[in-house]
Scaffold this active site. Structure first.
Site, mmCIF file in Angstrom:
data_model
loop_
_atom_site.group_PDB
_atom_site.id
_atom_site.type_symbol
_atom_site.label_atom_id
_atom_site.label_comp_id
_atom_site.label_asym_id
_atom_site.label_seq_id
_atom_site.Cartn_x
_atom_site.Cartn_y
_atom_site.Cartn_z
ATOM 1 N N ASN A 40 -6.413 -3.236 1.584
ATOM 2 C CA ASN A 40 -6.324 -4.670 1.761
ATOM 3 C C ASN A 40 -7.734 -5.235 1.823
ATOM 4 O OD1 ASN A 40 -3.533 -4.718 1.891
ATOM 5 N ND2 ASN A 40 -3.471 -4.693 4.125
ATOM 6 N N ARG A 94 0.829 -1.222 0.000
ATOM 7 C CA ARG A 94 0.000 0.000 0.000
ATOM 8 C C ARG A 94 0.857 1.262 0.000
ATOM 9 N NH1 ARG A 94 -3.872 -0.859 4.845
ATOM 10 N NH2 ARG A 94 -1.933 -1.694 5.654
#
Length: 90
Positions: A37, A19
């Protein structure tokens, strides 16, 4: 031309800085969207920006950061919203 795409990325993509990696790439390219996620172990990314920038983001997502092992990337075109929202981690 402004385009938007959604990516579902599977493999070893959680717990490896994916990320943060995507956020940094998005900042370089100046695209908007998010990354998050998913409970099934995948990562979802939505990106909007000019065609070339989105293509470069897609290439980066297919590589991932050093600790990742990208096994599959499912890409889907979306209608652009033309809203400047920035790029953020959800």
């Amino acid at each position: 031309m402004i385009v938007a795409r959604k990516f579902l990325i599977s493999g070893r993509v959680q717990g490896v800085g994916f990320r943060v990696f995507a956020e940094a790439q998005a900042a370089v390219e100046g695209v908007h969207g998010y990354i998050r996620n998913l409970p099934d172990g995948k990562v979802e990314v939505q990106v909007e920006g000019d065609q070339e920038s989105v293509d470069r983001i897609e290439s980066a997502l297919r590589r991932g950061p050093a600790g990742a092992r990208v096994e599959n990337v499912h890409a889907e075109s979306l209608p652009p919203t033309h809203r400047a929202t920035g790029f953020y981690i959800r």
